[in-house]
Design an enzyme around this catalytic site. Structure first.
Site, mmCIF file in Angstrom:
data_model
loop_
_atom_site.group_PDB
_atom_site.id
_atom_site.type_symbol
_atom_site.label_atom_id
_atom_site.label_comp_id
_atom_site.label_asym_id
_atom_site.label_seq_id
_atom_site.Cartn_x
_atom_site.Cartn_y
_atom_site.Cartn_z
ATOM 1 N N GLY A 1 53.456 38.876 45.219
ATOM 2 C CA GLY A 1 52.158 38.655 45.860
ATOM 3 C C GLY A 1 52.031 37.222 46.325
ATOM 4 O O GLY A 1 52.651 36.306 45.779
ATOM 5 N N PHE B 1 46.219 30.135 47.984
ATOM 6 C CA PHE B 1 46.374 29.076 47.004
ATOM 7 C C PHE B 1 47.571 29.274 46.077
ATOM 8 O O PHE B 1 47.872 28.393 45.282
ATOM 9 C CB PHE B 1 45.111 28.966 46.133
ATOM 10 N N VAL C 1 52.784 34.732 43.494
ATOM 11 C CA VAL C 1 52.949 35.380 42.192
ATOM 12 C C VAL C 1 54.347 35.991 42.116
ATOM 13 O O VAL C 1 54.769 36.700 43.030
ATOM 14 C CB VAL C 1 51.882 36.472 41.969
ATOM 15 N N ASP D 1 35.379 36.946 44.162
ATOM 16 C CA ASP D 1 36.399 37.408 45.110
ATOM 17 C C ASP D 1 36.921 38.782 44.714
ATOM 18 O O ASP D 1 38.127 39.008 44.611
ATOM 19 C CB ASP D 1 37.550 36.404 45.176
#
Length: 967
Positions: free
Chosen positions: A608, A612, A615, A733
């Site tokens: 992912g 920012f 992953v 979010d």
């Protein structure tokens, strides 16, 4: 056509160069004339000069810089709309090599020059000083050498100067004190000499500055937080800070190498609301005059080298909410006066030299939710008053002291405590059964004491317990059976006690790395890897015949009972949260370990990526094959650091079965000495909800029951964040990519990078200005409103509608006034089936089932629509959403939509002896028929059910389900 301004910066060192630019002006082609008529020749030639100094352009970024295009259309160039003059150059991270042309100084309308992260060499041209309109100068992460040109002081509108990570030498020019608008100055990681600036005042220096200074002008500041995160700075905190800064409101110097004492004059700063000088090298005693800071809400002095007694005047600070004095050398008793702090929520005094009793006055701190007194030399008993604080919900750590006595029965009053650490004291007696009433415990450490007796059965009530360590005591008796049934238990340490009897092989005992029974010499059986002696089984032959008769008589009834038990257990397992694969409750990891775990952060392990962070999947511990998800922050992106801090702060305050479990964090530097920050989470093998809804690579799809269960999990997590935490937390979010699924398809909410803790000063302002994601953020965020819990509810509504319809809110079909909300609204009530995702297979085997399904779908969509009203106060509360979703699940409509086939079976029992000498029943399945079929299916299989003479467990090998399960 020429003007003095055009040629004033042309190099006089080369006639050829001068002749080239003269010819370029006088011999422009018609294309060039056309370009100049729409712009400016000076800017055009300055850009060509910039390009001529570039020796390597690996990505061909400057290929468009030719007369075929107007220079305003060149890559990285931005012009004003009216005058067609260059106002910005953006060429970050393009691999460009060469030097910076002095003719950039001719771009007189330039407001921003950004060439970060390239390979520019040479000196910074002093001609930049002619750019009077320049506001932002970003030259960081290059190889510029020489000194900072004094001419930059003529750029009077400069607000940002980033020169960090170059090879600059010399000192900071004193002329830069003329830059009155300068707000951000980054100069770390260069080769500056020591210097004594007189101008820095309130400027932000985010990096390595080798200096020792008391800046002139600082006494006019109200917020001395501008020096945060200096790296290896010899900074002397002014001794007269309180005399010259009586109006100071905020002092944050965390994470430097500050030396010296905390000056007594700080007591004059009576308006101070926060003092944070942690992670430094400060020493001396804490002045008693600190009691004058009556407005103080946060006091953070750890880790440092402070010593002496904690002054009793600290009890005067009635507004204090957080005290952090950990990792110092404070000695003497804990002041009773701390009990006067009625607003105190967290107290950290661990890793000091404190002695004496724990003051019972702490029981007066009615809002205390976290207390850490570990690693001191405290004596006496645990005060009952402390254990009668219902607010104590996060953690209580009294480990590594010399406390004595038993655990008071009053511990039952802290029912909502999550983590309890009492290890390595001199606590004695039996383990109180009152611990069983602490139903929210997830971590319990009682190791290293002198407890005796058996474990109380009441511990079986701790359904959420994940870590239990009772090693190094004098406990005895058999291992309780409730341990082998505990699905949530991830690590169990029974080592070095006097337990006896058989070690189970199910539950936590099925994984040798998840438990330890070393040092218990009377144990037997268990997994082969334990190498324990076999358990003796006397009289088993005498019981065989009566047991055979028992099976023959009640076999049909027993089969029905087992089927029912299996189905109930299956339902229970599906409702359980996912299990972590780790065997250590707390881990410390380095950059090197994470690098190895992810195979060098290889793209093959990338699972992912966001604005920012990236992953990666990795194996954190090669011994037990522990899979984790490593979230690496992109610190070069503005806002990433604040995102990291926001996520860390959020995870410090929360723990819930439907939240992604954080394992640890890493704040370090990589091998190039660049800052490195990462978060390590439990790996979710089934990916994100977004993957299941929209990824073409995922062939499996969610059925309706799974979708509603996921929504229920997310709503439950939001209810916890909004209503069950000590501080209300807004996620900020919520979207499908942030909802992750474990091996059992249980949903976990992750990514708290934009989270906000309401009622605190944490993350109130964000440099990024980001509030959620387009399509999921509520409309009020778009007009500048603050983040609220009702905004999360709106995002949940979009998530609900997307999960049910399979449509993204940003789908191309939603235009000209049509939105996902309207799409679902127009389908109610008669056409709701038409908007449900086709991949959610609905089996309507009967008219009754079809009606139930339709009722459930309508009710679910209505919940979503009730959450997205334009007026935030009118939106459905998340706690009501949880109740409504649970009511819908109880209607059985979704179960009808995904109901398993009924099977008619004929079985023949046959008794035989299984491994280990236990009798078991072998049932042969001779025929199977399905609803609607006329002929029996000729399927034969064997199902072995081990039935020892004790309470029966569910055997997962006994399958009742869809036909595919019998193939």
């Amino acid at each position: 056509m020429k003007s003095p301004q055009t040629i004033v910066y042309l190099s006089s060192s080369s006639r050829i160069s001068f002749l080239f630019y003269g010819l370029a002006i006088t011999c422009l082609t018609s294309t060039t004339v056309s370009a100049s008529s729409r712009g400016n020749v000076t800017d055009y030639l300055a850009l060509l000069s910039f390009k001529s100094k570039i020796t390597h352009d690996p990505y061909q970024v400057l290929a468009s810089w030719n007369h075929s295009f107007h220079f305003c259309e060149w890559s990285g160039v931005s012009c004003g709309k009216l005058h067609k003059r260059v106002i910005a150059l953006w060429l970050d991270s393009k691999g460009l090599e060469g030097s910076l042309s002095p003719h950039v100084g001719n771009l007189s309308f330039l407001r921003e020059l950004s060439i970060k992260n390239n390979n520019f060499q040479g000196t910074i041209p002093h001609e930049l000083g002619h750019l009077s309109r320049l506001r932002h100068l970003y030259l960081s992460r290059n190889k510029f050498g020489g000194v900072i040109p004094t001419n930059l002081s003529r750029c009077s509108n400069l607000e940002d100067i980033w020169l960090n990570r170059n090879e600059l030498t010399g000192s900071i020019p004193k002329e830069m004190s003329l830059l009155l608008k300068l707000a951000h100055l980054k100069i770390e990681y260069n080769m500056f000499n020591r210097w004594n600036p007189t101008f820095l005042g309130e400027y932000y220096i985010n990096g390595r500055v080798l200096c020792c200074w008391e800046p002139v002008g600082w006494q006019h500041s109200k917020h001395l937080g501008s020096l945060e995160k200096l790296d290896r700075t010899w900074l002397c905190l002014p001794s007269e800070i309180g005399n010259q800064l009586p109006n100071l409101e905020f002092l944050q110097l965390w994470g430097n190498e500050l030396t010296g004492v905390l000056p007594p004059s700080i007591s004059n700063c009576t308006k101070l609301g926060r003092v944070d000088v942690g992670c430094n090298q400060s020493f001396g005693s804490l002045p008693s005059s600190i009691g004058s800071l009556v407005g103080l809400t946060i006091l953070n002095l750890g880790p440092n080298r402070f010593k002496g007694k904690i002054p009793t005047t600290i009890g005067n600070l009635q507004k204090l909410q957080i005290i952090d004095l950990d990792n110092n050398q404070f000695s003497g008793p804990i002041p009773n006066a701390i009990g006067n702090l009625s607003l105190l929520t967290q107290l950290y005094l661990d890793y000091n030299k404190l002695e004496g009793h724990i003051p019972s006055s702490l029981g007066n701190c009615k809002q205390l939710n976290g207390l850490n007194l570990a690693h001191n030399t405290l004596t006496g008993k645990i005060p009952k008053q402390l254990l009668q604080l219902p607010s104590l919900t996060n953690f209580l750590d009294l480990s590594y002291n010399t406390l004595s006595g038993s655990i008071p029965s009053e511990i039952k009053d802290i029912k909502m405590l999550s983590e309890l650490y009492l290890s390595y004291n001199n606590l004695s007696g039996t383990i109180t059964s009152s611990l069983g009433e602490c139903i929210s415990l997830t971590v319990l450490y009682l190791c290293g004491n002198i407890f005796h007796g058996t474990l109380p059965f009441s511990l079986s009530s701790l359904r959420g317990l994940e870590v239990l360590d009772i090693s190094q005591n004098n406990l005895s008796g058999k291992i309780p059976q409730f341990f082998d049934k505990r699905f949530s238990l991830e690590f169990l340490n029974l080592s070095f006690n006097d337990f006896e009897g058989e070690v189970p092989v199910v539950g936590v005992f099925a994984n040798a790395s998840a438990f330890s029974v070393l040092g218990n010499n009377k144990l037997c059986g268990g997994l082969v890897i334990l190498e324990l002696p076999k358990c003796k089984r006397e009289g088993s032959k005498k019981k065989r015949f009566p047991f055979f008769v028992f099976i023959i008589v009640i076999a049909p009834t027993l089969l029905i009972v087992l089927c029912c038990v299996y189905l109930l257990c299956k339902k229970k397992r599906n409702s359980q949260p996912s299990q972590s694969t780790g065997n250590e409750p707390f881990l410390k990891v380095s950059y090197n370990e994470l690098l190895k775990a992810t195979d060098g952060f290889s793209t093959a392990n990338l699972i992912g990526e966001g604005a920012f962070s990236s992953v990666y999947k990795g194996i954190l511990n090669y011994d037990d094959g522990r899979f984790v998800a490593v979230k690496v922050l992109h610190l070069q992106n503005r806002g990433a650091h604040k995102s990291f801090l926001a996520e860390c702060e959020a995870w410090r305050n929360i723990r819930h079965r439907n939240l992604l479990k954080i394992i640890t964090s890493c704040s370090s530097v990589d091998f190039q000495r660049n800052d490195f920050k990462a978060l390590v989470y439990e790996y979710m093998p089934n990916g994100s909800v977004h993957d299941w809804l929209h990824s073409s690579a995922n062939k499996l799809k969610l059925n309706l029951l799974q979708r509603v269960n996921i929504l229920n999990d997310v709503a439950t997590a939001l209810d916890y964040l909004h209503n069950r935490c000590q501080t209300t937390i807004v996620h900020g979010d919520l979207k499908p990519s942030n909802i992750l699924l474990d091996a059992d398809m249980v949903a976990h909410v992750g990514d708290f990078g934009l989270a906000r803790l309401l009622g605190t000063d944490i993350n109130q302002n964000s440099s990024t200005g980001v509030k959620g994601t387009i399509g999921y953020a509520p409309p009020e965020y778009g007009i500048g409103s603050e983040m609220t819990s009702s905004g999360d509810v709106y995002s949940f509504e979009i998530l609900l509608l997307e999960v049910m319809t399979g449509k993204k809110p940003t789908d191309s079909m939603f235009n000209e006034g049509l939105s996902l909300h309207k799409f679902a609204y127009m389908a109610l009530p008669d056409y709701v089936i038409d908007v449900i995702d086709n991949d959610a297979i609905v089996l309507q085997s009967t008219e009754v089932n079809a009606k139930k399904v339709e009722e459930c779908l309508i009710a679910t969509i209505k919940i979503g629509l009730s959450c997205s009203l334009d007026s935030p106060p009118q939106r459905m509360k998340i706690e009501i959403v949880v109740i409504e979703l649970q009511r819908i699940l109880d209607m059985k409509g979704y179960h009808a939509a995904t109901s398993e086939y009924k099977i008619s079976i004929r079985l023949t029992p046959q008794l035989h002896e299984s491994a280990g000498g236990l009798p078991s029943l072998k049932l042969s399945l001779h025929s199977c028929s399905l609803p609607g079929s006329t002929n029996a299916m000729g399927i034969e299989t064997s199902i072995a059910l081990v039935l020892p003479a004790r309470e029966h467990e569910c055997d997962t090998s006994f399958v009742l389900g869809r036909p595919s399960a019998l193939s």
